[in-house]
Design an enzyme around this catalytic site. Structure first.
Site, PDB file in Angstrom:
ATOM      1  N   GLY A 153       0.827  -1.201   0.000  1.00  0.00           N
ATOM      2  CA  GLY A 153       0.000   0.000   0.000  1.00  0.00           C
ATOM      3  C   GLY A 153       0.857   1.245   0.000  1.00  0.00           C
ATOM      4  O   GLY A 153       1.398   1.636  -1.024  1.00  0.00           O
ATOM      5  N   TYR A 154       0.963   1.879   1.160  1.00  0.00           N
ATOM      6  CA  TYR A 154       1.721   3.132   1.314  1.00  0.00           C
ATOM      7  C   TYR A 154       1.216   4.213   0.370  1.00  0.00           C
ATOM      8  O   TYR A 154       1.992   4.861  -0.320  1.00  0.00           O
ATOM      9  CB  TYR A 154       3.227   2.904   1.077  1.00  0.00           C
ATOM     10  CG  TYR A 154       3.914   2.062   2.107  1.00  0.00           C
ATOM     11  CD1 TYR A 154       4.279   2.590   3.338  1.00  0.00           C
ATOM     12  CD2 TYR A 154       4.192   0.718   1.846  1.00  0.00           C
ATOM     13  CE1 TYR A 154       4.917   1.811   4.286  1.00  0.00           C
ATOM     14  CE2 TYR A 154       4.821  -0.074   2.792  1.00  0.00           C
ATOM     15  CZ  TYR A 154       5.185   0.481   4.007  1.00  0.00           C
ATOM     16  OH  TYR A 154       5.812  -0.293   4.944  1.00  0.00           O
ATOM     17  N   HIS A 155      -0.102   4.420   0.367  1.00  0.00           N
ATOM     18  CA  HIS A 155      -0.648   5.496  -0.455  1.00  0.00           C
ATOM     19  C   HIS A 155      -2.071   5.833  -0.036  1.00  0.00           C
ATOM     20  O   HIS A 155      -2.684   5.129   0.767  1.00  0.00           O
ATOM     21  CB  HIS A 155      -0.611   5.119  -1.946  1.00  0.00           C
ATOM     22  CG  HIS A 155      -1.475   3.949  -2.310  1.00  0.00           C
ATOM     23  ND1 HIS A 155      -1.013   2.657  -2.290  1.00  0.00           N
ATOM     24  CD2 HIS A 155      -2.766   3.881  -2.713  1.00  0.00           C
ATOM     25  CE1 HIS A 155      -1.987   1.839  -2.671  1.00  0.00           C
ATOM     26  NE2 HIS A 155      -3.057   2.559  -2.921  1.00  0.00           N
ATOM     27  N   ALA A 156      -2.559   6.915  -0.602  1.00  0.00           N
ATOM     28  CA  ALA A 156      -3.956   7.328  -0.502  1.00  0.00           C
ATOM     29  C   ALA A 156      -4.386   7.663  -1.933  1.00  0.00           C
ATOM     30  O   ALA A 156      -3.601   7.511  -2.872  1.00  0.00           O
ATOM     31  CB  ALA A 156      -4.094   8.541   0.421  1.00  0.00           C
TER      32      ALA A 156
END
Length: 135
Positions: free
Chosen positions: A50-53
């Site tokens: 992930g590591y996101h928006a």
């Protein structure tokens, strides 16, 4: 920019001696039109994904096999959600920075998305995320 709260919902499980069935319908079970479906599997337990928006994409995360955890951060709240049943659905809003981790060996994480893949929709830099959603 509209801010909604991500939420964990439970969906009904139907079954008898033959087995179980869970139904997912857009605009009913899932509060948006589903335009993209993908799944994550074969992830080692020590790996974080992930590591996101997003700017606009809403998602529904369902661990259809095994389990994993999802770290959520919407600037005002940081929390971790355990997905360990195909009847648990995390409705993930764009304004939540998210990281998936602690995958069990048999984990299959199904993701239903409101938009097609667009690299411009991703906020991959945490400082940019704070700039966009921190106000």
């Amino acid at each position: 920019m509209e801010k909604r709260s991500s939420e964990l919902i439970n969906i009904n499980e139907l079954g008898d001696r033959r087995g179980l069935l869970t139904v997912i319908e857009e605009h009913k079970t899932i509060p948006f039109e589903i335009k993209r479906v993908f799944y994550i599997y074969g992830t080692l337990p020590e790996v974080r994904r992930g590591y996101h928006a997003h700017y606009k994409t809403r998602q529904a995360l369902i661990c259809v096999s095994g389990s994993c955890r999802v770290h959520l951060d919407n600037v005002k709240r940081k929390t971790d959600v355990l997905l360990d049943s195909p009847t648990k659905v995390l409705i993930l809003e764009p304004n939540d920075w998210h990281e998936m981790y602690d995958f069990s060996p048999d984990s299959v994480l199904l993701v239903l998305s409101s938009h097609l893949y667009d690299p411009e929709d991703y906020i991959r830099d945490y400082n940019k995320f704070i700039e966009v959603y921190g106000a």
